[in-house]
Design an enzyme around this catalytic site. Structure first.
Site, PDB file in Angstrom:
ATOM      1  N   GLY A  62      -0.547   8.120  38.447  1.00 31.23           N
ATOM      2  CA  GLY A  62      -0.908   7.046  37.533  1.00 31.23           C
ATOM      3  C   GLY A  62      -1.574   5.900  38.271  1.00 31.23           C
ATOM      4  O   GLY A  62      -1.675   5.892  39.510  1.00 31.23           O
TER       5      GLY A  62
ATOM      6  N   THR B 169       8.778   0.244  36.279  1.00 31.72           N
ATOM      7  CA  THR B 169       8.597   0.584  34.868  1.00 31.72           C
ATOM      8  C   THR B 169       9.397  -0.385  34.019  1.00 31.72           C
ATOM      9  O   THR B 169      10.582  -0.611  34.270  1.00 31.72           O
ATOM     10  CB  THR B 169       9.092   2.020  34.597  1.00 31.72           C
ATOM     11  OG1 THR B 169       8.469   2.906  35.526  1.00 31.72           O
ATOM     12  CG2 THR B 169       8.764   2.447  33.178  1.00 31.72           C
TER      13      THR B 169
ATOM     14  N   HIS C 219      -2.363  -7.237  28.394  1.00 35.36           N
ATOM     15  CA  HIS C 219      -2.400  -6.058  29.253  1.00 35.36           C
ATOM     16  C   HIS C 219      -3.451  -5.065  28.752  1.00 35.36           C
ATOM     17  O   HIS C 219      -3.938  -5.175  27.618  1.00 35.36           O
ATOM     18  CB  HIS C 219      -1.043  -5.367  29.296  1.00 35.36           C
ATOM     19  CG  HIS C 219      -0.057  -6.041  30.201  1.00 35.36           C
ATOM     20  ND1 HIS C 219       0.658  -7.162  29.811  1.00 35.36           N
ATOM     21  CD2 HIS C 219       0.353  -5.760  31.470  1.00 35.36           C
ATOM     22  CE1 HIS C 219       1.456  -7.537  30.804  1.00 35.36           C
ATOM     23  NE2 HIS C 219       1.294  -6.701  31.817  1.00 35.36           N
TER      24      HIS C 219
ATOM     25  N   LYS D 189      -0.717   0.357  28.094  1.00 33.21           N
ATOM     26  CA  LYS D 189       0.658  -0.079  28.300  1.00 33.21           C
ATOM     27  C   LYS D 189       1.463   0.236  27.049  1.00 33.21           C
ATOM     28  O   LYS D 189       1.072  -0.153  25.940  1.00 33.21           O
ATOM     29  CB  LYS D 189       0.720  -1.574  28.615  1.00 33.21           C
ATOM     30  CG  LYS D 189       2.119  -2.081  28.901  1.00 33.21           C
ATOM     31  CD  LYS D 189       2.095  -3.502  29.417  1.00 33.21           C
ATOM     32  CE  LYS D 189       3.506  -4.022  29.647  1.00 33.21           C
ATOM     33  NZ  LYS D 189       4.249  -3.201  30.624  1.00 33.21           N
TER      34      LYS D 189
END
Length: 293
Positions: free
Chosen positions: A28, A127, A182, A186
């Site tokens: 990621g 996270t 963001h 997200k």
């Protein structure tokens, strides 16, 4: 006749083994930056790369990320990778365990953190999405297992400074609203960073935004999420953004605005490496980068 013996030469210092690090979400955006930072750090050693991207099982994570061959294969087997990492350092002694850096998804972060603690692997969790009751459960579990860990909503030192400034300003202003912005990949809203900022402001125990008029939304949600303290949190999701936060205070005749902009994810890496280096000495689970600075 006097005899003498030559002094023994000083013992050579024992080399400190590098920190064994597993990265979850390795392919990621954030995970890739962590892999790069860990492999570039002389005191760290990448021992595991977890990712569930289809078709990548068994691929060399270094080749996938353009870093050259690292001899670390991508795997989707989370528990198997943790077990292997734990076994690799089982004879290293106290404070020398493996570390998990997790940048995956809110749906699995609780299980990942609990699983790491169960295997004796120190979790470093980037996270977001953990609920307060889940954090409390994990803290209790970490204490019982005597495994240090860290849940860090934001690894940016600049963001920590913004949060401290917001908490200080909250003493003098009764009206404030928070906006976080963001990228549109997200999954959770509002961000854990924004929630953490609100919590620090609320530590004063005061109420914010006293009602001046009976508000009525003609479009549901347009005034943002309302917390019990009266603070309102707003979330924006757009391509082109990385991570941004603004706290605006208002009073008679003035506004006071604090803002932090993350331009590139590399901004988080000093905070990630700092946490990796300190997490094995923590007595339990901590929440927030400010606890380590």
């Amino acid at each position: 006749m006097t005899s003498s013996t030559a002094a023994a030469p000083p013992a050579a210092p024992t080399a400190v083994p590098p920190i064994a690090v597993v990265v979850a979400g390795a392919l990621g955006r954030m995970g890739a930056e962590v892999v790069k930072a860990v492999t570039a750090a002389p005191d760290c050693r990448l021992v595991g790369a977890i990712d569930s991207t289809p078709g990548k099982e068994g691929a060399d994570v270094g080749l996938e990320l353009g870093l050259g061959e690292l001899e670390v294969a991508v795997t989707a087997d989370f528990e198997g990778c943790l077990c292997q990492a734990s076994q690799a350092v089982r004879s290293a002694g106290p404070g020398q365990g493996a570390v998990l850096v997790d940048f995956t998804h809110p749906k699995v972060v609780f299980e990942h953190t609990r699983g790491a603690i169960a295997y004796g692997v120190h979790p470093v969790i980037g996270t977001t999405g953990l609920r307060p009751e889940q954090l409390a459960d994990l803290a209790t579990f970490a204490d019982k297992a005597s495994v240090g860990g860290a849940v860090i909503p934001n690894f940016s030192v600049g963001m920590v400074l913004l949060q401290q400034a917001a908490a200080a300003a909250a003493r003098f202003y009764d009206c404030a609203e928070l906006t976080e912005l963001h990228h549109n990949r997200k999954a959770d809203a509002p961000s854990g960073t924004c929630i953490k900022t609100a919590e620090l402001m609320e530590d004063l125990g005061k109420a914010f935004n006293p009602a001046e008029v009976e508000e009525q939304e003609t479009l549901a949600g347009c005034r943002g999420g309302l917390r019990e303290s009266g603070l309102r949190l707003h979330s924006v999701r757009l391509p082109g953004l990385v991570a941004h936060q603004e706290v605006m205070f208002g009073a008679a005749g003035e506004t006071y605005t604090l803002r932090h902009d993350t331009i590139d994810r590399s901004a988080y890496m000093p905070g990630v490496l700092l946490t990796v280096r300190r997490v094995r000495q923590l007595p339990g689970l901590v929440y927030g980068l400010e606890r380590l600075l």
